[in-house]
Structures are given as structure tokens and as C-alpha cells.
Design a protein around this motif. Structure first.
Motif, PDB file in Angstrom:
ATOM      1  N   LYS A 464      63.072  22.993  34.589  1.00 33.86           N
ATOM      2  CA  LYS A 464      62.427  21.869  35.127  1.00 33.86           C
ATOM      3  C   LYS A 464      62.304  21.913  36.694  1.00 33.86           C
ATOM      4  CE  LYS A 464      62.030  16.844  35.334  1.00 33.86           C
ATOM      5  NZ  LYS A 464      62.646  15.370  34.475  1.00 33.86           N
ATOM      6  N   CYS A 465      61.418  21.904  37.222  1.00 35.56           N
ATOM      7  CA  CYS A 465      61.274  22.129  38.609  1.00 35.56           C
ATOM      8  C   CYS A 465      60.303  21.248  39.368  1.00 35.56           C
ATOM      9  CB  CYS A 465      60.874  23.534  39.073  1.00 35.56           C
ATOM     10  SG  CYS A 465      58.977  23.919  38.414  1.00 35.56           S
ATOM     11  N   GLU A 466      59.646  20.190  38.574  1.00 26.42           N
ATOM     12  CA  GLU A 466      58.979  19.370  39.404  1.00 26.42           C
ATOM     13  C   GLU A 466      59.067  17.841  38.700  1.00 26.42           C
ATOM     14  OE1 GLU A 466      57.179  19.621  41.486  1.00 26.42           O
ATOM     15  OE2 GLU A 466      57.005  21.851  41.411  1.00 26.42           O
ATOM     16  N   LYS A 467      59.114  16.990  39.474  1.00 21.90           N
ATOM     17  CA  LYS A 467      59.550  15.463  38.952  1.00 21.90           C
ATOM     18  C   LYS A 467      58.433  15.106  38.196  1.00 21.90           C
ATOM     19  CE  LYS A 467      61.879  14.026  43.292  1.00 21.90           C
ATOM     20  NZ  LYS A 467      62.241  13.220  44.287  1.00 21.90           N
ATOM     21  N   GLU A 476      62.358  37.424  34.853  1.00 22.77           N
ATOM     22  CA  GLU A 476      63.637  37.752  35.422  1.00 22.77           C
ATOM     23  C   GLU A 476      64.617  36.797  35.513  1.00 22.77           C
ATOM     24  OE1 GLU A 476      64.169  41.009  35.259  1.00 22.77           O
ATOM     25  OE2 GLU A 476      62.029  41.660  34.793  1.00 22.77           O
ATOM     26  N   TYR A 477      65.701  36.897  35.533  1.00 22.57           N
ATOM     27  CA  TYR A 477      66.827  36.009  35.432  1.00 22.57           C
ATOM     28  C   TYR A 477      67.072  35.784  36.967  1.00 22.57           C
ATOM     29  CZ  TYR A 477      71.371  33.525  34.789  1.00 22.57           C
ATOM     30  OH  TYR A 477      72.185  32.882  35.062  1.00 22.57           O
ATOM     31  N   GLU A 478      66.986  36.638  37.817  1.00 22.91           N
ATOM     32  CA  GLU A 478      67.277  36.242  39.162  1.00 22.91           C
ATOM     33  C   GLU A 478      66.171  35.308  39.808  1.00 22.91           C
ATOM     34  OE1 GLU A 478      67.041  39.212  38.040  1.00 22.91           O
ATOM     35  OE2 GLU A 478      69.092  39.929  38.179  1.00 22.91           O
ATOM     36  N   ASP A 479      65.007  35.496  39.359  1.00 20.41           N
ATOM     37  CA  ASP A 479      64.094  34.471  39.624  1.00 20.41           C
ATOM     38  C   ASP A 479      64.161  33.068  39.287  1.00 20.41           C
ATOM     39  OD1 ASP A 479      62.526  36.505  41.134  1.00 20.41           O
ATOM     40  OD2 ASP A 479      61.446  37.026  39.457  1.00 20.41           O
ATOM     41  N   HIS A 480      64.680  33.140  37.927  1.00 21.32           N
ATOM     42  CA  HIS A 480      64.975  31.818  37.085  1.00 21.32           C
ATOM     43  C   HIS A 480      65.939  31.004  38.130  1.00 21.32           C
ATOM     44  CE1 HIS A 480      66.164  28.815  34.073  1.00 21.32           C
ATOM     45  NE2 HIS A 480      67.263  29.524  33.938  1.00 21.32           N
ATOM     46  N   GLN A 481      67.172  31.812  38.300  1.00 16.18           N
ATOM     47  CA  GLN A 481      68.208  31.397  39.106  1.00 16.18           C
ATOM     48  C   GLN A 481      67.635  30.696  40.405  1.00 16.18           C
ATOM     49  OE1 GLN A 481      71.012  34.530  39.055  1.00 16.18           O
ATOM     50  NE2 GLN A 481      72.599  32.898  38.024  1.00 16.18           N
ATOM     51  N   ASP A 483      64.754  29.222  41.063  1.00 15.83           N
ATOM     52  CA  ASP A 483      64.135  28.149  40.754  1.00 15.83           C
ATOM     53  C   ASP A 483      64.925  27.036  40.613  1.00 15.83           C
ATOM     54  OD1 ASP A 483      61.261  28.999  41.180  1.00 15.83           O
ATOM     55  OD2 ASP A 483      61.480  29.827  39.041  1.00 15.83           O
ATOM     56  N   GLN A 484      65.991  27.288  39.692  1.00 19.03           N
ATOM     57  CA  GLN A 484      67.150  26.202  39.396  1.00 19.03           C
ATOM     58  C   GLN A 484      67.580  25.735  40.731  1.00 19.03           C
ATOM     59  OE1 GLN A 484      69.866  28.524  36.944  1.00 19.03           O
ATOM     60  NE2 GLN A 484      69.472  27.275  35.382  1.00 19.03           N
ATOM     61  N   LYS A 485      67.958  26.712  41.671  1.00 18.93           N
ATOM     62  CA  LYS A 485      68.745  26.012  43.025  1.00 18.93           C
ATOM     63  C   LYS A 485      67.426  25.325  43.832  1.00 18.93           C
ATOM     64  CE  LYS A 485      70.796  27.901  47.087  1.00 18.93           C
ATOM     65  NZ  LYS A 485      71.359  29.181  47.781  1.00 18.93           N
ATOM     66  N   GLY A 491      66.178  17.380  44.456  1.00 17.95           N
ATOM     67  CA  GLY A 491      66.552  16.456  43.360  1.00 17.95           C
ATOM     68  C   GLY A 491      65.770  16.282  42.207  1.00 17.95           C
ATOM     69  N   VAL A 492      65.274  17.009  41.456  1.00 19.84           N
ATOM     70  CA  VAL A 492      64.494  17.133  40.458  1.00 19.84           C
ATOM     71  C   VAL A 492      65.545  16.959  39.289  1.00 19.84           C
ATOM     72  CG1 VAL A 492      63.024  18.353  38.881  1.00 19.84           C
ATOM     73  CG2 VAL A 492      62.514  18.784  41.215  1.00 19.84           C
TER      74      VAL A 492
END
Length: 493
Positions: A464-467, A476-481, A483-485, A491-492
């Protein structure tokens, strides 16, 4: 003891008008009856000599109007003789021209056919009498309905707010007249007209929705209308939202989201004639665990898998979201049967079980996937979330969905702890491979559609990356990490 119904009548247009201002119309006939009778006699019985004389007239009807006074004494005596002779014969009908001519010695066979002018005159007289008869029938009908209004034998109606509690079932398509008939059958109103007349000026009557309504017997039409459109009149009504679980969930703000069992308990409650009709959530759960699911209305394709689910979870995902109406007063089996039977129809409309044949999964597994899709994303992301599930299972990866870890928890959170993810349960997809054993909530038709038709991509990760609830998807897992950061930084979550 019930109060006897009173009779209501509609106001008459003549109410309050003096008798002299309502005259009765008098109809006068063009021809007196005696003249018609004499014409019939004198026109039909004549000797050959007189008959020839009559043919000299250009208008036969003119002769009928002048009568026999224009003939000489000899002609009168001849006709009198014929009339006396006819009166002496028994059984001779005055109206049967054929028999009269056949029996009379004064009528020649050549004269048996009735002249056209005479036949036309008789038709005109018959038409006049038919018109008179029609007018008399109309006046009689008007007099009857006028008397009905003045004397008050219109429709029956009770007086007062009513007596004993009773449940009315309004079905899909019921119009006002059908509802009125049902009310009269239940003795809520004395007659259908009492309800119809009372509701003519209340537009809310037209908005009565299908469902069950608590009323009383022997209500006046006006009282029945007021009770039926009242906000608390509808009973047995519940709405199950997409994602709802069987058990209650306590939210972070301490508010409680009722589960399906609690919603059913609330809908079953009514107080009828001093007795509560509530069926408890616990009783509903025990019934679901002990009764053959197919007997409750669960489709066989779902029952064969759900029957092996842990206690209390057998019906998870099998009661589809939507509005339900259950009749208060039934036991646990009746309550469950009503919603499960309706739910089976909704699941079929969503494509189950037939559409599952186009996928690698059984219809019940599609229901499990759809329940995860429902809880992991917003509707716009449903096809992508479904694609991640398909791709991970196909690659032999664990799903690692936080929603599956949270499912058995009474206080679920958006994120889970390491300790939570280590717990082994039939639903923890961090600790187990493949799909959970049962659905984890009630999936919407949109979620089922996404489970049947995932997006065509190679996504294996999302966060989840938007409010507004939208997620970011990655291969890819690196891209996923990354987006998490970024999501945490904004503050999502």
C-alpha cells in the motif's frame, strides 16, 4: 375482544343538496303503448280487399298514424269479424305472424310475406324500446351506487391502533393493492379498501421496500399506513458488507465491527406479543458446526470443502455480501437457511461454480482467493492483487499476506509483527505454502471476478503506497523494498 369494524363511505356529489335541486328526469315515449298495440292488430289482420287498398298509400307509416278511422263501415266490420274469430282460437299468439296467416281463412298464401315497410316499422319500434331499456338500466345502476354512497355500505374499517403483533411479508413486485390484500388477510385492516384509501395521500406508501414488517391486528386504515411507513416498522433486515467476517472485529479505535453471526442475531430479534424472538450468535455458530451444510442451503461444491473447516469457520465466505431479510420468530436453522439459500443464488450469479473450470483452481479455492483480494486491496487494484496470488502460487512462493495472518485475530492491524507471522494456523500464509484452508471474509462479486480473471502481468509483490488505499506493484523484490520505504516516509502506513 376485538372491536367490530365500522363502515366508511365516500362523500356523494349530492350530499348537502336540497331534494328539489336533484329532480328525477322523466322519460316520455313517442308512441303510447295502446296505439302500438292497436297498430299491431290492425296492421296484421285484414282481408285481401283491404290489403290492396293499403298498398295505395305511398307511406305505410302514415297509415299507422291515422289508424282505422279512415276506412268505411264495411271495412271496420270485416276486421272486427277477423278479430273476433281470432280471439276464439286457443293457443294463438298475437306476436306470431306466420301462425296467424297459416291458420286464418282470410289470408291468402300469396300474402304470407310481410311487406318491407311493415318490417321496417317494427324494427324501428324495437330499437326505440331497446333504447328505453338501456336508459332504465343506466338509471338503476346510478341509483344503486348513489344509494351505496348515501347509505354508507362502502368498505369496512377498524378503529384504533390495533391489538396483537403480527408480521407482514412484502415481496419483490408487491404493489399497494397487493399489500392491502395481504394486510386484510392478516386481519391488520378490516378491508383492503381501508388501507388503500388511507394511503392515497401519503407518497411514502409507494416507497415500501420488500421485507418483513411488524404490525398489529385490527388497526384502522390510517393507523396501518402510519405503522408501515415508520422507520422502525421493518424487522429482520440486515446488510452484510464485502469483507465482513463471521466473528466481530475490534478496531484500533476500540469500535466493534459486527461479524455475520452478530448481524444475524440482531436481525432475528423482535418482540412479538411480549416474547423475544432473538437467536444468539453462539446458537447460530453451534448449528453451523453440527448440521449438514447442504441441508442449510450451502451448494455441494462448497460444502464438501467447508465441512472440514475448523469449528466456527465452516460458513466463512459462503454468505455473500448484500441485503437480506429474515423472518423473526424462526430458530437457528431457519435463520441460516434463509441467508445461505439466497447467498447460493448470488454466488452463482457471480460465476461460481461454472467459471472456475477455466482456472487451475476449484470453485471453493476461487472463493478463498477472492476473499484475500477483497481484504488486500481497493477495487481498482483487484485484478493486480489476484495476479500476484496466481504468480506466487505458480512459482511455489508463499503468499505472505498480512490479511491471512490477521484473520483469526480479534484485533487485526494493517501490519503484523514477526511473532504474529511465526504462528502456525490454517490461514497464516507466512508459515505455510499455498492457499489458506478457508476464505477469510465475504468476497464481493468484483473480487470473485478478479479471482476468476487476474490481470496478465508478472507482478509478485505489492505494498500500500497511497493514502486512498491504492498499492504499488513490482516484479522484483528490490523495487518492492523501495516502494515500502517511500510509503513509510510519506506516512501512508
Amino acid at each position: 375482544m376485538g372491536r367490530p369494524p365500522v363502515r366508511r363511505h365516500r362523500p356523494s356529489p349530492n350530499d348537502g343538496v336540497p331534494p328539489d335541486d336533484n329532480p328525477t328526469e322523466i322519460l316520455e315515449l313517442d308512441e303510447p303503448y295502446d296505439d302500438l298495440y292497436d297498430e299491431e292488430i290492425e296492421g296484421d289482420y285484414r282481408d285481401d280487399e283491404d290489403y290492396d287498398d293499403y298498398d295505395d298509400y305511398e307511406d305505410y307509416d302514415d297509415y299507422d298514424d291515422r289508424g282505422s278511422g279512415s276506412q268505411d263501415r264495411a271495412s271496420d266490420e270485416a276486421r272486427d269479424g277477423v278479430r273476433d274469430d281470432r280471439d276464439d282460437r286457443d293457443g294463438l299468439s298475437l306476436l306470431d305472424d306466420s301462425d296467424e296467416r297459416e291458420d286464418s281463412e282470410y289470408v291468402d298464401e300469396e300474402d304470407e310475406e310481410e311487406p318491407d315497410t311493415q318490417r321496417e316499422g317494427r324494427v324501428r319500434r324495437l330499437l326505440k324500446w331497446a333504447a328505453v331499456l338501456a336508459v332504465l338500466v343506466g338509471l338503476s345502476a346510478a341509483a344503486f351506487f348513489g344509494a351505496r354512497e348515501l347509505l354508507g355500505f362502502g368498505y369496512e374499517d377498524y378503529e384504533g391502533p390495533g391489538e396483537d403483533d403480527v408480521i407482514l411479508h412484502v415481496e419483490e413486485g408487491d404493489v399497494t393493492s397487493v399489500i392491502a390484500a395481504k394486510l386484510a388477510e392478516l386481519d391488520v385492516v378490516a378491508s383492503p379498501e381501508a388501507f388503500v384509501k388511507a394511503g392515497e395521500d401519503d407518497e411514502r406508501v409507494l416507497g415500501i421496500q420488500p421485507g418483513y414488517y411488524q404490525l398489529k391486528t385490527k388497526m384502522s386504515g390510517e393507523a396501518a399506513v402510519r405503522a408501515l411507513v415508520a422507520e422502525d416498522a421493518r424487522v429482520g433486515h440486515l446488510q452484510i458488507r464485502a469483507g465482513t467476517k463471521l466473528f466481530d472485529v475490534i478496531q484500533p479505535d476500540e469500535s466493534v465491527t459486527p461479524g455475520v453471526f452478530t448481524l444475524l442475531e440482531q436481525a432475528s430479534c423482535a418482540r412479538l406479543n411480549g416474547e423475544d424472538t432473538c437467536v444468539s450468535a453462539e446458537e447460530l455458530r453451534k448449528t453451523a458446526d453440527s448440521v449438514d451444510l447442504t441441508e442449510l442451503g450451502v451448494p455441494e461444491w462448497a460444502a464438501e470443502h467447508a465441512q472440514d473447516a475448523p469449528k466456527g469457520r465452516k460458513l466463512e465466505g459462503l454468505i455473500a455480501p448484500g441485503v437480506y431479510d429474515i423472518r423473526p420468530g424462526g430458530d437457528a436453522e431457519e435463520v441460516l437457511s434463509q441467508v445461505l439459500t439466497a447467498s447460493a443464488t448470488r454466488l452463482e450469479a457471480a460465476g461460481l461454480p461454472d467459471a472456475a473450470e477455466q482456472t487451475p483452481y476449484t470453485p471453493y479455492e476461487i472463493l478463498v482467493i477472492a476473499s484475500i483480494v477483497e481484504l488486500e486491496g481497493v477495487e481498482a487494484d483487484f485484478p493486480n492483487v489476484s495476479s500476484v496470488i496466481y504468480n506466487r502460487v505458480e512459482d511455489g512462493m508463499r503468499l505472505q499476506m498480512d490479511s491471512t495472518v490477521n484473520y483469526p485475530s480479534k484485533r487485526p492491524l494493517l501490519t503484523t509483527t514477526e511473532q504474529d507471522r511465526l504462528k502456525v494456523t490454517p490461514w497464516n500464509t507466512y508459515a505455510m505454502a499455498g492457499l489458506p484452508q478457508t476464505p477469510i471474509g465475504a468476497p464481493s462479486p468484483q473480487a470473485i471476478e478478479a479471482a476468476l480473471n487476474p490481470a496478465d502481468n508478472e507482478y509478485r509483490y505489492f505494498v500500500k503506497c497511497e493514502k486512498d488505499g491504492r498499492s504499488c506493484f513490482n516484479e522484483e523484490y528490490e523495487d518492492h523494498q523501495a516502494d515500502q520505504k517511500d510509503a513509510r516516509a510519506r506516512g501512508v502506513y
